[in-house]
Design a protein around this motif. Structure first.
Motif, PDB file in Angstrom:
ATOM      1  N   GLU A   1       0.853  -1.184   0.000  1.00 22.87           N
ATOM      2  CA  GLU A   1       0.000   0.000   0.000  1.00 22.87           C
ATOM      3  C   GLU A   1       0.887   1.231   0.000  1.00 22.87           C
ATOM      4  N   LEU A   2       0.578   2.163  -0.902  1.00 20.92           N
ATOM      5  CA  LEU A   2       1.363   3.381  -1.073  1.00 20.92           C
ATOM      6  C   LEU A   2       0.585   4.575  -0.533  1.00 20.92           C
ATOM      7  N   THR A   3       1.297   5.541   0.000  1.00 18.11           N
ATOM      8  CA  THR A   3       0.700   6.786   0.472  1.00 18.11           C
ATOM      9  C   THR A   3       1.192   7.927  -0.403  1.00 18.11           C
ATOM     10  N   TYR A   4       0.261   8.712  -0.952  1.00 15.24           N
ATOM     11  CA  TYR A   4       0.584   9.746  -1.930  1.00 15.24           C
ATOM     12  C   TYR A   4       0.004  11.080  -1.453  1.00 15.24           C
ATOM     13  N   TYR A   5       0.882  12.000  -1.071  1.00 17.74           N
ATOM     14  CA  TYR A   5       0.463  13.342  -0.659  1.00 17.74           C
ATOM     15  C   TYR A   5       0.501  14.293  -1.855  1.00 17.74           C
ATOM     16  N   PHE A   6      -0.572  15.067  -2.028  1.00 19.74           N
ATOM     17  CA  PHE A   6      -0.576  16.114  -3.048  1.00 19.74           C
ATOM     18  C   PHE A   6      -1.590  17.181  -2.660  1.00 19.74           C
ATOM     19  N   PRO A   7      -1.418  18.411  -3.142  1.00 17.23           N
ATOM     20  CA  PRO A   7      -2.318  19.500  -2.777  1.00 17.23           C
ATOM     21  C   PRO A   7      -3.421  19.734  -3.807  1.00 17.23           C
TER      22      PRO A   7
ATOM     23  N   LYS B   1      -3.760  11.145  -0.359  1.00 16.36           N
ATOM     24  CA  LYS B   1      -3.787  12.082   0.763  1.00 16.36           C
ATOM     25  C   LYS B   1      -3.829  13.507   0.219  1.00 16.36           C
ATOM     26  N   LEU B   2      -5.017  13.962  -0.139  1.00 18.04           N
ATOM     27  CA  LEU B   2      -5.182  15.303  -0.694  1.00 18.04           C
ATOM     28  C   LEU B   2      -5.250  16.314   0.454  1.00 18.04           C
ATOM     29  N   ILE B   3      -4.362  17.313   0.405  1.00 19.40           N
ATOM     30  CA  ILE B   3      -4.309  18.359   1.424  1.00 19.40           C
ATOM     31  C   ILE B   3      -4.663  19.696   0.773  1.00 19.40           C
ATOM     32  N   ASP B   4      -5.470  20.483   1.448  1.00 20.04           N
ATOM     33  CA  ASP B   4      -5.861  21.797   0.917  1.00 20.04           C
ATOM     34  C   ASP B   4      -4.633  22.650   0.625  1.00 20.04           C
ATOM     35  N   TRP B   5      -4.685  23.375  -0.483  1.00 21.50           N
ATOM     36  CA  TRP B   5      -3.542  24.197  -0.902  1.00 21.50           C
ATOM     37  C   TRP B   5      -3.001  25.054   0.240  1.00 21.50           C
ATOM     38  N   GLY B   6      -3.889  25.698   0.957  1.00 22.22           N
ATOM     39  CA  GLY B   6      -3.458  26.634   1.985  1.00 22.22           C
ATOM     40  C   GLY B   6      -2.716  25.985   3.136  1.00 22.22           C
ATOM     41  N   ALA B   7      -2.940  24.689   3.342  1.00 20.34           N
ATOM     42  CA  ALA B   7      -2.311  23.989   4.471  1.00 20.34           C
ATOM     43  C   ALA B   7      -1.190  23.059   4.046  1.00 20.34           C
ATOM     44  N   TYR B   8      -1.010  22.892   2.742  1.00 17.04           N
ATOM     45  CA  TYR B   8      -0.124  21.824   2.245  1.00 17.04           C
ATOM     46  C   TYR B   8       1.327  21.977   2.683  1.00 17.04           C
ATOM     47  N   GLU B   9       1.889  23.159   2.480  1.00 19.12           N
ATOM     48  CA  GLU B   9       3.313  23.325   2.752  1.00 19.12           C
ATOM     49  C   GLU B   9       3.629  23.062   4.227  1.00 19.12           C
ATOM     50  N   GLU B  10       2.813  23.584   5.124  1.00 22.70           N
ATOM     51  CA  GLU B  10       3.044  23.378   6.551  1.00 22.70           C
ATOM     52  C   GLU B  10       2.807  21.919   6.939  1.00 22.70           C
ATOM     53  N   LYS B  11       1.788  21.300   6.346  1.00 25.33           N
ATOM     54  CA  LYS B  11       1.502  19.896   6.626  1.00 25.33           C
ATOM     55  C   LYS B  11       2.693  19.027   6.244  1.00 25.33           C
ATOM     56  N   MET B  12       3.289  19.275   5.077  1.00 26.83           N
ATOM     57  CA  MET B  12       4.396  18.434   4.638  1.00 26.83           C
ATOM     58  C   MET B  12       5.648  18.681   5.473  1.00 26.83           C
ATOM     59  N   LYS B  13       5.824  19.877   5.991  1.00 25.42           N
ATOM     60  CA  LYS B  13       6.939  20.115   6.907  1.00 25.42           C
ATOM     61  C   LYS B  13       6.813  19.237   8.144  1.00 25.42           C
ATOM     62  N   VAL B  14       5.588  19.134   8.651  1.00 27.27           N
ATOM     63  CA  VAL B  14       5.347  18.307   9.831  1.00 27.27           C
ATOM     64  C   VAL B  14       5.566  16.829   9.503  1.00 27.27           C
ATOM     65  N   VAL B  15       5.057  16.390   8.368  1.00 26.57           N
ATOM     66  CA  VAL B  15       5.202  14.990   7.961  1.00 26.57           C
ATOM     67  C   VAL B  15       6.678  14.619   7.819  1.00 26.57           C
ATOM     68  N   MET B  16       7.434  15.492   7.144  1.00 30.80           N
ATOM     69  CA  MET B  16       8.847  15.188   6.930  1.00 30.80           C
ATOM     70  C   MET B  16       9.644  15.243   8.221  1.00 30.80           C
ATOM     71  N   ALA B  17       9.320  16.191   9.086  1.00 35.54           N
ATOM     72  CA  ALA B  17      10.035  16.306  10.359  1.00 35.54           C
ATOM     73  C   ALA B  17       9.754  15.121  11.276  1.00 35.54           C
ATOM     74  N   SER B  18       8.568  14.523  11.145  1.00 35.94           N
ATOM     75  CA  SER B  18       8.186  13.417  12.022  1.00 35.94           C
ATOM     76  C   SER B  18       8.814  12.100  11.614  1.00 35.94           C
TER      77      SER B  18
ATOM     78  N   TRP C   1       3.888  15.312  -3.911  1.00 37.40           N
ATOM     79  CA  TRP C   1       3.986  16.387  -4.897  1.00 37.40           C
ATOM     80  C   TRP C   1       4.847  17.501  -4.307  1.00 37.40           C
ATOM     81  N   THR C   2       5.744  18.001  -5.129  1.00 42.62           N
ATOM     82  CA  THR C   2       6.613  19.086  -4.699  1.00 42.62           C
ATOM     83  C   THR C   2       6.930  19.955  -5.905  1.00 42.62           C
ATOM     84  N   ALA C   3       7.688  21.017  -5.686  1.00 39.42           N
ATOM     85  CA  ALA C   3       7.996  21.943  -6.768  1.00 39.42           C
ATOM     86  C   ALA C   3       9.171  22.818  -6.376  1.00 39.42           C
ATOM     87  N   GLY C   4       9.789  23.408  -7.390  1.00 41.06           N
ATOM     88  CA  GLY C   4      10.879  24.322  -7.111  1.00 41.06           C
ATOM     89  C   GLY C   4      10.423  25.567  -6.381  1.00 41.06           C
TER      90      GLY C   4
END
Length: 526
Positions: free
Chosen positions: A59-65, A94-111, A119-122
């Motif tokens: 099972e794969l987990t896929y985060y995107f905004p 794992k669809l995250i609202d645009w407005g919350a995405y960047e902060e959510k992924m910081k928490v996910v990566m830090a944990s 999904w990411t971008a330059g």
């Protein structure tokens, strides 16, 4: 093309595209087996070649905004029904609202959470910074196993996501050639006889905005949000290009290409924030513009009279090609047509070639299976369009072989073919110009494959030597930038404070490091 990334986009992006079934995009065969590197598959077979050992289910987990979708589970089920026989995997979206995405992924990566795809971008959810922090897995060996996927994306896109010679994400081949301009509601332009083709710079829009403000109280004259800030999302509009990411101090002038400058100290930025202050005080923007994260609801309601656009093929070029464009605004609301006008010519820059990327987490327990899924998103038209548009008959209906009409009440409208896989696979929708679909598609592909390169295309800034300064300048930018850029505060008072905060945070050191790395890159890329 319609839709810009918002970035959105940047967002970016921020427009919908045309589609083609390229070589390697044919029907997939069963691949519920382990894989090894093989010669390039035939054009009709982009699947992984099977060996004797069955694949264990994963099972794969896929985060995107994107904006929240009521019927996401139906789409997830449909995607899994397609991919399970091919790669013996299921994906959790794992669809995250645009407005919350960047902060959510910081928490996910830090944990240290063991997710798989992201999904990411330059210029959003900072790809390059996350690579420097060790968040993403190096992918070169895995990518080599999927030649159909790799060959479907031009080399310039792969080069744009390399860090120290290695690839950490699969770029989306999308509308990255950075031509810029604006969109105006057709009904507004026609009603007030607005000369929408006369624009040569952003400030030329001022009288149009004044006309809307005086006569259309139910419309927002100019769309602005943190995802759609012209100075950050469209540097060529100000004669500059980004190095690294658009927020971090240190840009290049397009006419120079050699000297790194602090974009926030330039005359162009001062003129921009001064103009935006004028627009804001006259009521051309929403009062909450400085804190507004996204404007999807306004777009769907047809509330924006004018907006910035990343525009590759505008209304004029479409008509000249024998097409009937309805404009990018119609991709969000079919009842709202627009004129799209490009006044900054297309240019391919590193930040646009890296504007939308899918990475695999360094902590993923299923890296190879995650890459198998990415391969399907880049080569399998059915898998790709199910994720992008949903389920036929529920979320959209087919009106031609490669054209659809979306169901606004179906519960799934993300309008983001630029966000996943290879955008040449996408169906055309309401906002795409009608006429010769093959011709319109080929115009887009040719434009992006044959784009004029910037002076620093392929240069990727390594943040590692200035990680602390990067974090400190990010904090200063978060504190004051959007208030300035939206016109919400007086630039005469706050622009000097902003520049001083950046200098205290280490902006000069970052610029010096960018100059050093750029000079070294130029010396080896003559």
């Amino acid at each position: 093309m319609n839709r810009t990334k918002k970035m959105a986009k940047t967002l970016g992006v921020l427009s919908l595209g045309f589609s083609i079934a390229l070589a390697g995009c044919g029907k997939q065969t069963d691949t519920t087996t382990t894989t090894t590197a093989t010669p390039a598959p035939k054009a009709t077979d982009a699947a992984v070649q099977p060996t004797a050992t069955p694949l264990a289910p994963v099972e794969l987990t896929y985060y995107f905004p994107n904006s929240p979708q009521k019927d996401l589970q139906t789409v997830e089920d449909a995607v899994n029904k397609l991919i399970q026989p091919k790669i013996n995997a299921k994906v959790h979206l794992k669809l995250i609202d645009w407005g919350a995405y960047e902060e959510k992924m910081k928490v996910v990566m830090a944990s240290g959470e063991p997710y798989d795809l992201v999904w990411t971008a330059g210029n959003f959810n900072n790809y390059f910074q996350n690579v420097a922090n060790g968040a993403y897995a190096p992918l070169d060996e895995l990518i080599a196993k999927y030649p159909a996927m790799k060959s479907g994306i031009p080399d310039m896109f792969w080069n744009a996501v390399k860090v120290k010679g290695k690839i950490y994400g699969v770029p989306v081949f999308q509308q990255s050639t950075a031509g810029y301009g604006y969109e105006i509601q057709k009904a507004v332009a026609d009603k007030y006889k607005i000369d929408w083709k006369s624009v040569t710079k952003l400030s030329d829009l001022t009288p149009f905005l004044e006309t809307v403000k005086k006569n259309e109280p139910n419309l927002i004259p100019w769309e602005y949000s943190q995802q759609i800030d012209p100075f950050l999302t469209a540097p060529p509009m100000f004669g500059m290009e980004t190095l690294g990411d658009p927020k971090t101090p240190g840009d290049l002038y397009l006419k120079d290409g050699g000297k790194v400058v602090n974009q926030y100290e330039t005359p162009e930025f001062k003129a921009y924030v001064t103009m935006m202050r004028d627009w804001y005080t006259k009521g051309y923007l929403r009062k909450d513009a400085a804190t507004l994260k996204e404007t999807a609801a306004d777009r769907k309601a047809g509330k924006n009279a004018l907006m910035m656009g990343q525009i590759d093929i505008d209304s004029i070029a479409s008509v000249e090609a024998g097409l009937t464009p309805s404009g990018r605004m119609s991709s969000f609301n079919p009842d709202i047509q627009s004129y799209d006008f490009q006044f900054v010519k297309p240019l391919l820059t590193t930040d646009k070639a890296s504007a939308t990327i899918t990475a695999i987490s360094a902590n993923s327990p299923n890296k190879e299976r995650a890459m198998m899924f990415l391969n399907l998103l880049n080569t399998d038209k059915e898998v790709y369009n199910t994720l992008v548009w949903g389920v036929e008959g529920k979320h959209y209906k087919k009106v031609d072989v490669n054209r659809i009409e979306t169901n606004k009440d179906g519960g799934y409208q993300i309008f983001a073919p630029w966000e996943f896989g290879n955008m040449t696979l996408t169906y055309l929708s309401e906002g795409d110009a009608k006429g010769n679909d093959q011709k319109s598609m080929q115009m887009w592909i040719d434009l992006n494959k044959n784009a004029k390169p910037s002076n620093a295309l392929g240069f990727v800034f390594d943040f590692t030597p200035v990680k602390a300064e990067k974090a400190n300048t990010d904090a200063a930018i978060a504190e004051l930038y959007y208030a300035l850029a939206s016109g919400s505060i007086d630039p005469d008072k706050y622009l000097p404070q902003f520049i001083d905060k950046l200098k205290q945070a280490g902006s000069d050191k970052i610029i010096a490091e960018k100059q050093k790395q750029l000079d070294a890159w130029k010396a080896t890329n003559k």
